[in-house]
Write an enzyme that holds these catalytic residues in place. Structure first.
Site, PDB file in Angstrom:
ATOM      1  N   LYS A 120       2.252   5.618  -6.628  1.00 30.31           N
ATOM      2  CA  LYS A 120       1.328   5.095  -5.787  1.00 30.31           C
ATOM      3  C   LYS A 120       1.918   3.637  -5.595  1.00 30.31           C
ATOM      4  O   LYS A 120       1.832   2.963  -4.622  1.00 30.31           O
ATOM      5  CB  LYS A 120       0.126   5.154  -6.289  1.00 30.31           C
ATOM      6  N   ASP A 138      -4.355   6.669  -2.939  1.00 30.94           N
ATOM      7  CA  ASP A 138      -5.296   6.528  -3.908  1.00 30.94           C
ATOM      8  C   ASP A 138      -6.595   7.163  -3.701  1.00 30.94           C
ATOM      9  O   ASP A 138      -6.767   8.169  -2.712  1.00 30.94           O
ATOM     10  CB  ASP A 138      -5.645   4.927  -3.904  1.00 30.94           C
TER      11      ASP A 138
END
Ligand code: SF4
Length: 212
Positions: A120, A138
């Protein structure tokens, strides 16, 4: 969801916010990397307060190393998990100085080799600092993608892959920020604000609430 609907969703999100970006404050790739490393389980506002203290003193890997771990902790101690984050940032700075001439690398493998940097965070850096069309899924993007039907998936990698396949090319660069901001302020977790949602008529979520 069909391609026409997906296109219209991003067209609306773009009309609503033509130049979306992160709410973290940064001016160099290293500052962004630092802010993202500090942001796990912390608010962007909290991170911005800490980096407003840290960056004037140290905003390069060498300067952070020169600052030392104790002083670094002192600068960021208002953020949750600051001990671990400080240690990861110090280790990351060592690698950046020793292996990358003090610069943030532009490739996923090199980014993911840095302590505290997962898929991420690498996606955020590639997208926001270097303009690559990546999408860092996310919790907000995961929720919005599943609810709306834009990209349904059981885990973040499945959602990421579907978004990369289905988001129209012209929107790919900014999709990440539009979806995060939409999830943060409108399609919120507990009670989505469907009544004031600019894509309400396109969204395929069965549990819409507060529709006028
Ligand atoms: S209509 Fe509701 S559930 Fe759908 S995207 Fe908008 S806020 Fe989220």
């Amino acid at each position: 969801m069909n391609a026409q609907k997906r296109h219209e969703i991003f067209k609306r999100l773009r009309e609503h916010n033509p130049e979306p970006t992160t709410e973290l404050h940064w001016s160099t790739p290293f500052e962004l990397l630092t802010a993202v490393l500090l942001s796990a389980q912390a608010t962007d506002v909290g991170v911005n307060k800490a980096t407003a203290r840290l960056f004037p003193v140290a905003n390069t890997p060498q300067a952070v190393l020169d600052l030392g771990i104790n002083s670094l902790k002192e600068h960021i101690r208002t953020i949750g998990l600051y001990n671990t984050k400080a240690e990861n940032l110090m280790k990351t700075c060592h690698i950046l100085v020793e292996q990358h001439d003090g610069e943030v690398p532009r490739t996923r493998p090199a980014l993911e080799a840095l302590p505290g940097v997962g898929r991420k965070t690498a996606n955020v850096i590639l997208n926001t600092a270097f303009g690559e069309p990546t999408i860092a899924v996310d919790t907000h993007i995961f929720r919005v993608s599943n609810r709306t039907g834009l990209a349904k998936g059981k885990d973040v990698v499945e959602v990421e892959n579907k978004l990369l396949r289905h988001v129209p090319t012209e929107f790919l660069q900014d999709a990440h920020h539009w979806l995060i901001l939409h999830g943060r302020y409108t399609c919120v977790a507990r009670k989505p604000r469907c009544g004031s949602c600019v894509i309400e008529d396109l969204c395929e979520f069965k549990g819409k609430v507060d529709i006028a």
